[in-house]
Design a protein around this motif. Sequence first.
Motif, PDB file in Angstrom:
ATOM      1  N   ALA A   1      35.034  33.903  33.292  1.00 22.85           N
ATOM      2  CA  ALA A   1      34.351  34.715  32.277  1.00 22.85           C
ATOM      3  C   ALA A   1      34.455  34.048  30.907  1.00 22.85           C
ATOM      4  N   GLN A   2      33.356  34.060  30.160  1.00 24.63           N
ATOM      5  CA  GLN A   2      33.303  33.398  28.856  1.00 24.63           C
ATOM      6  C   GLN A   2      33.473  34.353  27.675  1.00 24.63           C
ATOM      7  N   THR A   3      33.315  35.652  27.922  1.00 23.76           N
ATOM      8  CA  THR A   3      33.452  36.639  26.842  1.00 23.76           C
ATOM      9  C   THR A   3      34.323  37.790  27.331  1.00 23.76           C
ATOM     10  N   ASP A   4      34.808  38.581  26.379  1.00 22.61           N
ATOM     11  CA  ASP A   4      35.604  39.749  26.756  1.00 22.61           C
ATOM     12  C   ASP A   4      34.792  40.711  27.617  1.00 22.61           C
ATOM     13  N   GLN A   5      33.529  40.948  27.229  1.00 24.18           N
ATOM     14  CA  GLN A   5      32.698  41.873  27.986  1.00 24.18           C
ATOM     15  C   GLN A   5      32.428  41.358  29.388  1.00 24.18           C
ATOM     16  N   GLN A   6      32.162  40.092  29.518  1.00 18.96           N
ATOM     17  CA  GLN A   6      31.941  39.498  30.835  1.00 18.96           C
ATOM     18  C   GLN A   6      33.202  39.638  31.683  1.00 18.96           C
ATOM     19  N   SER A   7      34.349  39.424  31.082  1.00 12.47           N
ATOM     20  CA  SER A   7      35.626  39.557  31.781  1.00 12.47           C
ATOM     21  C   SER A   7      35.827  40.985  32.266  1.00 12.47           C
ATOM     22  N   VAL A   8      35.574  41.951  31.394  1.00  8.35           N
ATOM     23  CA  VAL A   8      35.722  43.366  31.752  1.00  8.35           C
ATOM     24  C   VAL A   8      34.755  43.740  32.871  1.00  8.35           C
ATOM     25  N   ASP A   9      33.508  43.308  32.753  1.00  9.76           N
ATOM     26  CA  ASP A   9      32.512  43.640  33.775  1.00  9.76           C
ATOM     27  C   ASP A   9      32.896  43.055  35.133  1.00  9.76           C
ATOM     28  N   ARG A  10      33.308  41.799  35.143  1.00 10.03           N
ATOM     29  CA  ARG A  10      33.666  41.142  36.400  1.00 10.03           C
ATOM     30  C   ARG A  10      34.953  41.740  36.986  1.00 10.03           C
ATOM     31  N   LEU A  11      35.915  42.019  36.126  1.00 11.21           N
ATOM     32  CA  LEU A  11      37.158  42.631  36.592  1.00 11.21           C
ATOM     33  C   LEU A  11      36.893  44.016  37.160  1.00 11.21           C
ATOM     34  N   ASN A  12      36.086  44.817  36.465  1.00 14.24           N
ATOM     35  CA  ASN A  12      35.764  46.158  36.964  1.00 14.24           C
ATOM     36  C   ASN A  12      35.014  46.101  38.291  1.00 14.24           C
ATOM     37  N   ALA A  13      34.128  45.132  38.458  1.00 15.06           N
ATOM     38  CA  ALA A  13      33.418  44.977  39.737  1.00 15.06           C
ATOM     39  C   ALA A  13      34.414  44.639  40.850  1.00 15.06           C
ATOM     40  N   LEU A  14      35.377  43.769  40.556  1.00 16.64           N
ATOM     41  CA  LEU A  14      36.401  43.414  41.541  1.00 16.64           C
ATOM     42  C   LEU A  14      37.261  44.624  41.890  1.00 16.64           C
ATOM     43  N   LEU A  15      37.681  45.377  40.881  1.00 13.97           N
ATOM     44  CA  LEU A  15      38.496  46.577  41.131  1.00 13.97           C
ATOM     45  C   LEU A  15      37.717  47.611  41.935  1.00 13.97           C
ATOM     46  N   HIS A  16      36.437  47.760  41.623  1.00 16.26           N
ATOM     47  CA  HIS A  16      35.599  48.706  42.371  1.00 16.26           C
ATOM     48  C   HIS A  16      35.470  48.280  43.830  1.00 16.26           C
ATOM     49  N   GLN A  17      35.300  46.987  44.040  1.00 18.13           N
ATOM     50  CA  GLN A  17      35.173  46.459  45.399  1.00 18.13           C
ATOM     51  C   GLN A  17      36.473  46.649  46.188  1.00 18.13           C
ATOM     52  N   CYS A  18      37.612  46.408  45.554  1.00 19.37           N
ATOM     53  CA  CYS A  18      38.905  46.423  46.257  1.00 19.37           C
ATOM     54  C   CYS A  18      39.558  47.803  46.310  1.00 19.37           C
ATOM     55  N   ARG A  19      39.211  48.677  45.403  1.00 22.18           N
ATOM     56  CA  ARG A  19      39.689  50.067  45.366  1.00 22.18           C
ATOM     57  C   ARG A  19      41.205  50.214  45.555  1.00 22.18           C
ATOM     58  N   PRO A  20      42.000  49.594  44.668  1.00 25.80           N
ATOM     59  CA  PRO A  20      43.451  49.773  44.785  1.00 25.80           C
ATOM     60  C   PRO A  20      43.850  51.224  44.565  1.00 25.80           C
TER      61      PRO A  20
ATOM     62  N   THR B   1      42.716  42.404  54.634  1.00 20.99           N
ATOM     63  CA  THR B   1      41.862  42.125  53.481  1.00 20.99           C
ATOM     64  C   THR B   1      41.927  43.247  52.438  1.00 20.99           C
ATOM     65  N   GLU B   2      42.179  44.485  52.866  1.00 24.71           N
ATOM     66  CA  GLU B   2      42.377  45.576  51.904  1.00 24.71           C
ATOM     67  C   GLU B   2      43.668  45.375  51.133  1.00 24.71           C
ATOM     68  N   GLN B   3      44.737  45.030  51.844  1.00 29.20           N
ATOM     69  CA  GLN B   3      46.019  44.787  51.179  1.00 29.20           C
ATOM     70  C   GLN B   3      45.889  43.638  50.179  1.00 29.20           C
ATOM     71  N   LEU B   4      45.275  42.565  50.621  1.00 33.78           N
ATOM     72  CA  LEU B   4      45.117  41.384  49.779  1.00 33.78           C
ATOM     73  C   LEU B   4      44.250  41.686  48.560  1.00 33.78           C
ATOM     74  N   GLY B   5      43.096  42.286  48.773  1.00 34.30           N
ATOM     75  CA  GLY B   5      42.180  42.586  47.676  1.00 34.30           C
ATOM     76  C   GLY B   5      42.786  43.513  46.634  1.00 34.30           C
ATOM     77  N   ALA B   6      43.459  44.549  47.094  1.00 34.47           N
ATOM     78  CA  ALA B   6      44.067  45.494  46.156  1.00 34.47           C
ATOM     79  C   ALA B   6      45.152  44.814  45.329  1.00 34.47           C
ATOM     80  N   THR B   7      45.962  43.996  45.968  1.00 31.50           N
ATOM     81  CA  THR B   7      47.063  43.334  45.258  1.00 31.50           C
ATOM     82  C   THR B   7      46.559  42.315  44.242  1.00 31.50           C
TER      83      THR B   7
END
Length: 194
Positions: free
Chosen positions: A82-101, A124-130
Amino acid sequence: MDYDTYNTEAVQLAVDLANLVSADGVAVAELTPDSDALRAACETFVAAHREWFGELTDVPLSGVDVVQVAELSHCLRDVASAQTDQQSVDRLNALLHQCRPTPRATNHDGHLHLHYTDDDAPLTEQLGATVSMAFANVIVRQGRNRIGLCAAADCADVFVDTSRNRSRRYCSETCASRTTVSAYRARKKAQPSK
């Protein structure tokens, strides 16, 4: 940078996973479970990090597991690039949504810490969440610039910058030294002969 041992190890797990599939590797859409190289890389990764998974976790990996592990690798790499804070937040939130810790406290090893799935969840659930929570903790607590991609011309590994002044540019001393030597040689070659 200071965080507890459990989180430090989870961050290293995330970095190791991000570096499983190279930045210039096969596109996620083209990943197939019958790729011998991909299967070998995923199974080696899981075997090296076996302590992170519940005792009942299925190993060897199914074809679907192989593709999901590789997709997680690409998602982590996407967050790191990610090159910007917003891009980082968007990508991180997409990852968290996908992994659903789903955080829960545990002291199975005598030290209170958080797990992000049930112990009997699929690998893969354990790995993704962690790993998603590991990157989330670094980015939220320390800033997106703590996670980076190696600046060496022939490397694109993900790393976490633990330096005091957030100045790290390379994944390892090897890449830093190789880049310095290459730049020195280029300068020497460009100097006119005496």
